[in-house]
Design a protein around this motif. Structure first.
Motif, PDB file in Angstrom:
ATOM      1  N   ALA A   1       0.838  -1.213   0.000  1.00 26.70           N
ATOM      2  CA  ALA A   1       0.000   0.000   0.000  1.00 26.70           C
ATOM      3  C   ALA A   1       0.862   1.248   0.000  1.00 26.70           C
ATOM      4  N   PRO A   2       0.531   2.211  -0.870  1.00 27.73           N
ATOM      5  CA  PRO A   2       1.238   3.497  -0.861  1.00 27.73           C
ATOM      6  C   PRO A   2       0.750   4.384   0.283  1.00 27.73           C
ATOM      7  N   ARG A   3       1.542   5.390   0.630  1.00 27.68           N
ATOM      8  CA  ARG A   3       1.183   6.268   1.759  1.00 27.68           C
ATOM      9  C   ARG A   3       0.826   7.678   1.308  1.00 27.68           C
ATOM     10  N   ASP A   4       1.189   8.039   0.073  1.00 28.11           N
ATOM     11  CA  ASP A   4       0.889   9.384  -0.427  1.00 28.11           C
ATOM     12  C   ASP A   4       0.810   9.316  -1.953  1.00 28.11           C
ATOM     13  N   PHE A   5       0.503  10.453  -2.586  1.00 28.00           N
ATOM     14  CA  PHE A   5       0.314  10.439  -4.045  1.00 28.00           C
ATOM     15  C   PHE A   5       1.573   9.949  -4.779  1.00 28.00           C
ATOM     16  N   GLU A   6       2.737  10.438  -4.335  1.00 26.74           N
ATOM     17  CA  GLU A   6       3.973  10.070  -5.040  1.00 26.74           C
ATOM     18  C   GLU A   6       4.235   8.571  -4.931  1.00 26.74           C
TER      19      GLU A   6
ATOM     20  N   TYR B   1       2.994  -2.910 -12.184  1.00 27.08           N
ATOM     21  CA  TYR B   1       3.152  -3.113 -13.634  1.00 27.08           C
ATOM     22  C   TYR B   1       4.313  -4.066 -13.929  1.00 27.08           C
ATOM     23  N   LYS B   2       5.441  -3.855 -13.219  1.00 27.14           N
ATOM     24  CA  LYS B   2       6.630  -4.672 -13.503  1.00 27.14           C
ATOM     25  C   LYS B   2       6.566  -6.045 -12.835  1.00 27.14           C
ATOM     26  N   PHE B   3       5.721  -6.173 -11.832  1.00 26.70           N
ATOM     27  CA  PHE B   3       5.701  -7.400 -11.032  1.00 26.70           C
ATOM     28  C   PHE B   3       4.963  -8.510 -11.789  1.00 26.70           C
ATOM     29  N   ASP B   4       5.713  -9.585 -12.109  1.00 27.70           N
ATOM     30  CA  ASP B   4       5.059 -10.632 -12.916  1.00 27.70           C
ATOM     31  C   ASP B   4       5.118 -12.006 -12.254  1.00 27.70           C
ATOM     32  N   LYS B   5       5.364 -12.002 -10.932  1.00 28.49           N
ATOM     33  CA  LYS B   5       5.533 -13.294 -10.253  1.00 28.49           C
ATOM     34  C   LYS B   5       4.219 -13.917  -9.803  1.00 28.49           C
ATOM     35  N   GLY B   6       3.164 -13.137  -9.824  1.00 28.81           N
ATOM     36  CA  GLY B   6       1.871 -13.659  -9.370  1.00 28.81           C
ATOM     37  C   GLY B   6       0.915 -12.508  -9.127  1.00 28.81           C
ATOM     38  N   PRO B   7      -0.251 -12.794  -8.549  1.00 26.33           N
ATOM     39  CA  PRO B   7      -1.214 -11.716  -8.288  1.00 26.33           C
ATOM     40  C   PRO B   7      -0.667 -10.704  -7.284  1.00 26.33           C
ATOM     41  N   ILE B   8      -1.035  -9.473  -7.493  1.00 28.85           N
ATOM     42  CA  ILE B   8      -0.557  -8.417  -6.603  1.00 28.85           C
ATOM     43  C   ILE B   8      -1.672  -7.384  -6.421  1.00 28.85           C
ATOM     44  N   ALA B   9      -1.790  -6.851  -5.208  1.00 28.87           N
ATOM     45  CA  ALA B   9      -2.851  -5.862  -4.951  1.00 28.87           C
ATOM     46  C   ALA B   9      -2.301  -4.710  -4.132  1.00 28.87           C
ATOM     47  N   PHE B  10      -2.707  -3.495  -4.500  1.00 30.54           N
ATOM     48  CA  PHE B  10      -2.363  -2.332  -3.674  1.00 30.54           C
ATOM     49  C   PHE B  10      -3.627  -1.537  -3.424  1.00 30.54           C
ATOM     50  N   ARG B  11      -3.681  -0.902  -2.255  1.00 32.40           N
ATOM     51  CA  ARG B  11      -4.906  -0.232  -1.816  1.00 32.40           C
ATOM     52  C   ARG B  11      -4.650   1.250  -1.562  1.00 32.40           C
ATOM     53  N   TYR B  12      -5.665   2.062  -1.802  1.00 34.49           N
ATOM     54  CA  TYR B  12      -5.543   3.506  -1.562  1.00 34.49           C
ATOM     55  C   TYR B  12      -6.913   4.063  -1.226  1.00 34.49           C
TER      56      TYR B  12
ATOM     57  N   ALA C   1       2.954   1.683  10.746  1.00 33.77           N
ATOM     58  CA  ALA C   1       1.798   2.114   9.955  1.00 33.77           C
ATOM     59  C   ALA C   1       1.829   1.480   8.569  1.00 33.77           C
ATOM     60  N   TYR C   2       0.650   1.485   7.961  1.00 36.02           N
ATOM     61  CA  TYR C   2       0.494   0.875   6.630  1.00 36.02           C
ATOM     62  C   TYR C   2      -0.393   1.775   5.781  1.00 36.02           C
ATOM     63  N   GLY C   3       0.012   2.026   4.558  1.00 39.61           N
ATOM     64  CA  GLY C   3      -0.819   2.770   3.609  1.00 39.61           C
ATOM     65  C   GLY C   3      -1.213   4.137   4.137  1.00 39.61           C
ATOM     66  N   ASN C   4      -2.512   4.420   4.087  1.00 41.84           N
ATOM     67  CA  ASN C   4      -3.005   5.724   4.528  1.00 41.84           C
ATOM     68  C   ASN C   4      -2.844   5.912   6.033  1.00 41.84           C
ATOM     69  N   GLY C   5      -2.539   4.832   6.738  1.00 41.31           N
ATOM     70  CA  GLY C   5      -2.267   4.931   8.180  1.00 41.31           C
ATOM     71  C   GLY C   5      -0.995   5.715   8.473  1.00 41.31           C
ATOM     72  N   VAL C   6      -0.086   5.806   7.491  1.00 38.44           N
ATOM     73  CA  VAL C   6       1.189   6.486   7.748  1.00 38.44           C
ATOM     74  C   VAL C   6       0.945   7.962   8.072  1.00 38.44           C
TER      75      VAL C   6
ATOM     76  N   VAL D   1       0.160  -0.174  16.156  1.00 41.38           N
ATOM     77  CA  VAL D   1      -0.144  -0.415  14.738  1.00 41.38           C
ATOM     78  C   VAL D   1      -1.270   0.515  14.282  1.00 41.38           C
ATOM     79  N   ILE D   2      -1.023   1.256  13.217  1.00 43.26           N
ATOM     80  CA  ILE D   2      -2.006   2.236  12.725  1.00 43.26           C
ATOM     81  C   ILE D   2      -2.283   1.966  11.246  1.00 43.26           C
ATOM     82  N   SER D   3      -3.505   1.539  10.974  1.00 37.96           N
ATOM     83  CA  SER D   3      -3.885   1.281   9.578  1.00 37.96           C
ATOM     84  C   SER D   3      -5.402   1.307   9.449  1.00 37.96           C
ATOM     85  N   ASP D   4      -5.890   1.637   8.238  1.00 37.63           N
ATOM     86  CA  ASP D   4      -7.339   1.806   8.052  1.00 37.63           C
ATOM     87  C   ASP D   4      -8.000   0.542   7.517  1.00 37.63           C
ATOM     88  N   ASN D   5      -7.850  -0.523   8.297  1.00 39.22           N
ATOM     89  CA  ASN D   5      -8.504  -1.789   7.952  1.00 39.22           C
ATOM     90  C   ASN D   5      -9.017  -2.433   9.237  1.00 39.22           C
TER      91      ASN D   5
END
Ligand SMILES: Cc1ncc(C[n+]2csc(CCOP(=O)(O)OP(=O)(O)O)c2C)c(N)n1
Ligand SMILES: CC(=O)[C@@H](O)[C@H](O)COP(=O)(O)O
Ligand SMILES: [Mg+2]
Length: 605
Positions: free
Chosen positions: A432-437, A447-458, A493-498, A540-544
């Protein structure tokens, strides 16, 4: 306010009531925001339901239920409607906990006919005199569940009245063959009148004329054949804004004591000129000026736009990138990609299961598929993620939008379960990303990751962390990042939790030895980094959701490794999370910045 009894009103009074309801909806939604065009278009149909059926005993079942505001207003919530979708106020959807007249909760689409079949079975078993009545939109007819339900209903022939509210729109353009079929039925009305006259002729005609007529019927009768073949009666299309016609037809449908589809044509946005017939914008709105239709607040940068722009850049360079959305082209930012590359990006309609499975073979064939779906709607495609994507380890990229608390939509739409429901699946990578950048970096990494399924949340809207507070580094599989080191307290922290963790850090940094880790990956997570932390108090701080969440995962790991750390979770508690602005809801759940600061002070004071 009492429930409004429409049964003794005449047509003029009913029409005046429809006008008053529209004014109330427009007034409140223009000030508070909410769903608008669907609900304006369904006013007469809902009045008709209340006129012909008995809301005191007949189950009124609204699909999605974003169109049910008129029902709320008729059932004693005229004043309370002022609090629509506000924290502590009434929900934007039907909720039995809110009113005894809301038979069933909804928010996700295409569940209504299954609910009706279930209640029709119960009514039969209890031998009661009640009849379920469903209001479902044409967009909802793209989902598989509808056909699972119709399949059984047509066989059992239980009395159910299904009003198909056909405004020829989903949120955006309606998708697929069913939608085209419904549009064709427009011509049916003329044919129906013709058919009646033709029938009289046929009764007296010689058999070869009967044969020709039958052929004629087979060739031209598009009227409801599909539904009739499924074992349902079909009436329509009718004018879904003509109260006289609606009432007349619903009375017939009710008396048939069979499953009946009443096909009503409506105009999405009816009664508010600016909204009538427009795709997308007026479906759900933030506060706006009624006179001009202009939003009161200008839209700002959000995670969806950043995702969309980055993927578009990559798609221009690499023809192998393909993608799908399930009826949320603007909501997920896929619209821009569909516009520029219509042959590589698809909207499949409300069909999350199909969206997920259909991307797996594209991965197998060497393409680079992106599935952009909201966290809450991805729940629909869960078995498909397991069985069709993870099992054979296809590199399908999941861009999970609306992760975390989404705000005014509430319980049905919170994106809080994806970490828990995906973390347990073999083969998948989660980050999970933490900001726009860092979201841009996340799109590149996926895009480059081809080893299997991948998910990112925002999240919905903006991240809580502004860009450039921490430099956005490239992702490395399974690697976290110590943003601020410490020897005592560590915010993990994770993702938007950062962003939230950083706010907490800023309040406490002068008082405590406190640091901040961005976990970046939940699967695989950075065990080495965690083992090497000197700080032994982890917050631990995360929005899940906490259940199945990150603190649970870290506790298991820490126990196994004998790390001797104390772990506290500020993820979301084990309950369905109500609607309202994120800050108020988080305060209620005691996971807002102030509550976290207070708890850390208490623990370490
Ligand atoms: C499973 C699921 N996917 C997506 C959505 C988002 N969504 C809400 S309403 C809607 C459009 C529904 O169209 P239709 O049934 O025709 O109703 P209308 O808004 O036109 O009245 C969509 C895609 C949802 N609620 N549930
Ligand atoms: C009814 C429904 O499911 C959608 O209209 C949803 O409310 C959209 O949410 P966003 O506003 O986050 O796109
Ligand atoms: Mg529609």
């Amino acid at each position: 306010m009492e429930r409004i009894d429409v049964k003794n009103m005449n047509i003029i009074e009913l029409e005046n009531l429809a006008k008053k309801i529209r004014e109330r909806i427009l007034d409140v939604v223009s000030r508070k925001g909410g769903h608008l065009s669907s609900t304006l278009g369904a006013v007469e149909l809902i009045i008709g339901m209340h006129y012909v059926f008995d809301v005191e005993k007949d189950p009124f079942i609204f699909d999605v239920s974003h169109q049910a505001y008129a029902h709320k207003l008729l059932t004693g919530r005229w004043e309370e409607f002022e609090t629509l979708r506000q924290f502590g106020g009434i929900s934007g959807y039907t909720r039995p906990s809110e009113s005894k007249y809301d038979y069933f909760s909804a928010g996700h689409s295409s569940t209504s006919i299954s609910v009706a079949v279930g209640v029709a079975k119960a009514i039969k078993l209890k031998n009661e005199d009640r009849i379920p009545v469903v209001l479902i939109g044409d967009g909802a007819m793209s989902a598989g569940m509808v056909y699972e339900a119709l399949n059984e209903l047509g066989d059992l022939k239980l009395p159910v009245v299904i009003i198909l509210n056909d405004n020829e729109m989903s949120i955006g353009r309606p998708i697929g063959a069913i939608s085209k079929y419904l549009t064709k039925l427009k011509a049916g009305r003329v044919y129906q009148n013709f058919k009646e006259r033709f029938k009289k002729l046929l009764d007296k005609a010689p058999s070869d004329v009967k044969y020709a007529a039958k052929k004629f019927e087979e060739l031209f009768s598009v009227n409801g054949v599909f539904f009739e073949e499924m074992g349902l009666e079909y009436i329509g299309p009718i004018d879904g804004h003509n109260l006289e016609e609606i009432i007349e037809v619903l009375k017939v449908a009710k008396e048939l004591k069979k499953p009946v589809i009443v096909h009503a044509k409506t105009i999405k946005g009816k009664g508010y000129k600016q909204a009538e017939g427009y795709y997308e914008h007026w479906h759900g709105v933030s506060p706006f000026n009624i006179k001009t239709g202009e939003p009161l607040k200008k839209s700002t940068l959000n995670a969806t736009k950043v995702f969309s722009k980055k993927l578009l850049e990559l798609a221009r360079e690499d023809k192998k990138i393909v993608g799908v959305t399930a009826a949320m082209p603007s909501g997920t930012g896929m619209k821009e990609l569909m516009k520029e590359f219509p042959e590589r990006f698809w909207d499949v309609g409300i069909a999350e299961q199909h969206a997920v499975t259909s991307m797996a073979p594209l991965a197998k064939e060497g393409f680079i598929p992106f599935v952009a779906i909201y966290s809450t709607f991805l729940q629909r495609g869960y078995d498909q993620i397991i069985h069709d994507v993870c099992l054979d380890n296809y590199p399908v990229r999941f861009a999970i939008d609306r992760a975390g608390i989404v705000g005014a939509d509430g319980e049905t739409h919170q994106g809080v379960f994806d970490v828990g429901y995906l973390r347990i699946l073999p083969n998948i990578t989660l980050f999970a990303p933490r900001d726009f950048e860092s979201l841009k970096k996340a799109v590149e990494f996926a895009y480059k990751f081809d080893k299997g399924p991948i998910a990112f949340r925002y999240p919905r809207g903006a991240f809580s962390l502004e860009d450039e507070i921490f430099e956005a580094k490239d992702y490395e599989l399974g690697k976290g990042e110590v943003l601020i080191d410490s020897k005592d307290i560590m915010l993990i922290a994770y993702g938007n939790g950062v962003g939230k963790a950083y706010e907490v850090y800023n309040i406490l940094k002068d008082e405590f030895d406190i640091g901040l880790v961005d976990l970046r990956f939940v699967k695989p997570f950075d065990k080495e980094l965690l083992k090497n932390l000197k700080a032994k108090k982890w917050y631990v701080i995360s929005d899940n959701a906490k259940e199945g969440g990150i603190a649970e995962m870290l506790s298991e790991f820490a126990n196994k490794e004998n790390l001797n750390v104390k772990i506290e979770s500020f993820e979301y508690p084990d309950k369905f999370i109500p609607h309202g602005d994120v800050k108020s809801v988080e305060r209620l759940l005691r996971v807002d910045v102030d509550s976290i600061v207070k708890k850390i002070k208490e623990d370490n004071g």
